[in-house]
Design an enzyme around this catalytic site. Sequence first.
Site, PDB file in Angstrom:
ATOM      1  N   ASP A  95       8.560  -3.972  11.267  1.00  0.00           N
ATOM      2  CA  ASP A  95       7.179  -4.475  11.140  1.00  0.00           C
ATOM      3  C   ASP A  95       6.280  -4.040  12.291  1.00  0.00           C
ATOM      4  O   ASP A  95       5.225  -4.639  12.510  1.00  0.00           O
ATOM      5  CB  ASP A  95       7.186  -6.001  11.046  1.00  0.00           C
ATOM      6  CG  ASP A  95       7.484  -6.492   9.636  1.00  0.00           C
ATOM      7  OD1 ASP A  95       7.316  -5.706   8.680  1.00  0.00           O
ATOM      8  OD2 ASP A  95       7.891  -7.658   9.488  1.00  0.00           O
ATOM      9  N   LYS A  98       2.507  -3.841  12.051  1.00  0.00           N
ATOM     10  CA  LYS A  98       1.646  -5.022  12.047  1.00  0.00           C
ATOM     11  C   LYS A  98       0.853  -5.170  13.343  1.00  0.00           C
ATOM     12  O   LYS A  98      -0.046  -6.008  13.435  1.00  0.00           O
ATOM     13  CB  LYS A  98       2.478  -6.282  11.791  1.00  0.00           C
ATOM     14  CG  LYS A  98       2.942  -6.381  10.342  1.00  0.00           C
ATOM     15  CD  LYS A  98       3.664  -7.682  10.053  1.00  0.00           C
ATOM     16  CE  LYS A  98       4.039  -7.771   8.578  1.00  0.00           C
ATOM     17  NZ  LYS A  98       4.769  -9.025   8.257  1.00  0.00           N
TER      18      LYS A  98
END
Length: 228
Positions: A95, A98
């Site tokens: 991730d 992000k």
Amino acid sequence: MLRSSSGGGNPATLIFLNNITEHKQLDEERTESYKRIRKTLDATVSAIAAIVESRDPYTTGHQLRVSCLAQAIAAEMGLNSDKKDFIGTAAIIHDIGKLSIPSEILSKPTKLSTIEFDLIKTHSQSGYNILKDIEFPWPVATAILQHHERMNGSGYPNKLLGKDILMESRILAVADVVEAISSHRPYRPTLGIDFALDEITKYKGDLYDEDAVDACLMLFRKKNFSLT
């Protein structure tokens, strides 16, 4: 038989023994060098993961849990240790993209609008862009780029079909979905592990890789695996 005129031993034997010693020293140096590189890589990856999760406190531990589950799935599928290391590394920073998403969207306590969700969906491409020039031992950036692709081509960002998606990304996709569904999110309480397993079972072969799903179900339903 060769003999030394000085009585100091067989020259050929001495050369052979010296070569063995040198090779052994080189092997030991290579091993130590590899260990140092892996230690540095692991520390760097862990630091990146911590930075990502500092932006999104509601999902603290998500990447680590996904990494543990993804490696367990890989082991259950019979993949070798190198593949497991690859998957574990990609999963623990999957991730990273992000970092490009505003924190108020990441922690929004209500349902995301279409525009906000489309922005969230850019994180896999952003993650690839961040990591693509780093020389990992494996194609980590590509695995992260593809972890939201789906077997039937309905995923993002490139709508790849199953055969075009890295196996590591298919495993990561299953682990990511199971952890996300079974964990608390700012916009909903946990739906539980049983709901998560029913979800991947329902869409096995359609959205999620069949072998990865079967391995995941085996872990939880037969081998008492726990995300905690």
